[in-house]
Design an enzyme around this catalytic site. Structure first.
Site, PDB file in Angstrom:
ATOM      1  N   SER A  23       1.040  -1.235   0.675  1.00 20.96           N
ATOM      2  CA  SER A  23       0.426   0.086  -0.066  1.00 20.96           C
ATOM      3  C   SER A  23       0.806   1.333   0.302  1.00 20.96           C
ATOM      4  O   SER A  23       0.575   2.626  -0.690  1.00 20.96           O
ATOM      5  CB  SER A  23      -0.802  -0.070   1.392  1.00 20.96           C
ATOM      6  N   LYS A  72      -9.270  -4.648  11.362  1.00 27.85           N
ATOM      7  CA  LYS A  72     -10.628  -4.030  11.154  1.00 27.85           C
ATOM      8  C   LYS A  72     -12.260  -4.243  11.371  1.00 27.85           C
ATOM      9  O   LYS A  72     -13.176  -3.413  11.224  1.00 27.85           O
ATOM     10  CB  LYS A  72     -10.872  -5.015   9.292  1.00 27.85           C
ATOM     11  N   ASP A 159     -15.260 -23.727  11.072  1.00 27.45           N
ATOM     12  CA  ASP A 159     -16.174 -23.674  12.353  1.00 27.45           C
ATOM     13  C   ASP A 159     -16.225 -21.709  12.664  1.00 27.45           C
ATOM     14  O   ASP A 159     -16.998 -21.248  13.349  1.00 27.45           O
ATOM     15  CB  ASP A 159     -15.691 -24.549  13.078  1.00 27.45           C
ATOM     16  N   MET A 209      -2.729 -20.383   0.140  1.00 25.08           N
ATOM     17  CA  MET A 209      -1.627 -19.804  -0.500  1.00 25.08           C
ATOM     18  C   MET A 209      -0.198 -20.234   0.349  1.00 25.08           C
ATOM     19  O   MET A 209      -0.763 -20.901   0.690  1.00 25.08           O
ATOM     20  CB  MET A 209      -2.242 -18.413   0.423  1.00 25.08           C
ATOM     21  N   VAL A 233      -9.220 -14.639  -3.925  1.00 29.02           N
ATOM     22  CA  VAL A 233      -8.869 -14.133  -2.927  1.00 29.02           C
ATOM     23  C   VAL A 233      -7.102 -13.880  -3.218  1.00 29.02           C
ATOM     24  O   VAL A 233      -7.024 -12.675  -2.735  1.00 29.02           O
ATOM     25  CB  VAL A 233      -9.124 -14.100  -1.567  1.00 29.02           C
TER      26      VAL A 233
END
Ligand code: NDP
Length: 287
Positions: A23, A72, A159, A209, A233
């Site tokens: 970023s 977040k 879960d 990943m 993603v």
């Protein structure tokens, strides 16, 4: 190098860790390209220090910031106003500071929708199969439902997030036209049936990943069909096992790289009002 003056505005990233993030490079480059007088820094801030960090940024008049894990959810509570998508998901990745009034947004889902559209795939009015209910998956779920995807089947593979996902699914069914259903992953035939009439299959989990690149949730590749667009993603690796096998089965595919780029572009637009010059950023940092 940048000429910083007394006028230079502050943008930043909060979270922990942040040192790996692309970023700062993406946003500083975009500001340089457009001649915008901001500088973007990364600050390593643990969750329990977020209130102090926000207080400081507000006092110092920072224009805005991104938030990555683990901030977040708490950041949403620290904001004065919350966008519809952030309100539904309880998470945000972007704060805009308008003279001390903080508004929370979530642009990950916006980035996803744009990445899909730029692949030439139209999912509005269509059906989606979504694997996972964590942070990235939830952002995709909420934005897709708000933007007009007709039906979404969410498969929660383990879960951890099930009860949170149940609440979000209930809100979406109440507030949007989208028909959202949450499924357990225990019956592969339900997954097969969902994929069979979906326009898009999304892996919203971290399965596959790096370093676990040999893993995939869809082990039965007969579930793929040629009308299916398969999106992952994950951006490391750029081609996961899921995407490789989907491609071999004749599917079109997309990875998480441009989702990452376009979430940044959406945040940039919220802070500056300008379009990020994404072609330049793609070439320099996403190829
Ligand atoms: P979270 O921890 O919030 O969610 C992880 C998800 O993966 C959960 O749904 C979890 O299921 C599932 N999962 C993890 N391990 C397994 C497993 N062994 N078997 C089945 N399911 C599993 O993480 P994020 O949502 O933040 O990140 C997920 C991925 O998305 C990462 O690879 C990350 O790099 C990527 N990402 C990409 C972005 C982009 O812009 N392209 C943006 C953000 C993230 P459960 O609930 O059962 O634990």
């Amino acid at each position: 190098s940048k000429h910083i003056t007394g006028h230079t505005g502050l943008l930043c990233l909060l979270g922990s860790p942040v040192a790996h993030s692309v970023s700062p490079e993406m946003h500083n480059e975009a500001c340089d390209q457009l001649g915008l007088d901001y500088t973007y820094l990364a600050f390593d801030v643990p969750e329990d220090k977020m209130p102090e960090a926000v207080q400081g940024l507000r006092t110092m008049g920072a224009r805005g910031w991104n938030i990555t894990m683990p901030g977040k959810n708490i950041m949403c509570k620290l904001a004065d106003k919350v966008s519809p998508a952030s309100e539904i998901s309880g998470a945000c990745n972007t704060i805009v500071n308008d003279n001390g009034v903080l508004t929370a947004y979530t642009t990950d889902g916006v980035g996803f929708m744009r990445a899909v559209a730029e692949n030439g795939v139209d999912i509005i009015g269509k059906k989606m199969t979504l694997l996972g209910a964590g942070g990235a998956a939830t952002a995709i779920l909420v934005q897709a439902a708000l933007d007009g995807v007709a039906e979404i089947n969410v498969f929660n593979v383990r879960d951890n997030f099930f009860s949170r996902a149940e609440e979000i699914v209930a809100k979406l069914n109440e507030r949007t036209e989208c028909k959202v259903t949450l499924h357990d992953f225990d019956d592969p035939e339900i997954l097969r049936a969902s994929i069979a009439d979906s326009a898009i299959l999304v892996n919203g989990t971290s399965v596959g990943m790096a370093p676990n690149v040999d893993r995939t949730i869809i082990t039965d590749t007969s579930m793929f069909h040629k009308d299916l667009f398969v999106f992952d993603v994950i951006y490391n690796p750029q081609e996961t096992r899921l995407l490789r096998e989907a491609k071999e089965a004749g599917c079109r595919t997309g990875n998480g790289m441009y989702m990452l780029l376009y979430q940044g572009a959406a945040s940039f637009k919220l802070w500056t009002g300008e379009e990020m010059p994404v072609e330049i950023i793609k070439e320099k940092y996403f190829s």
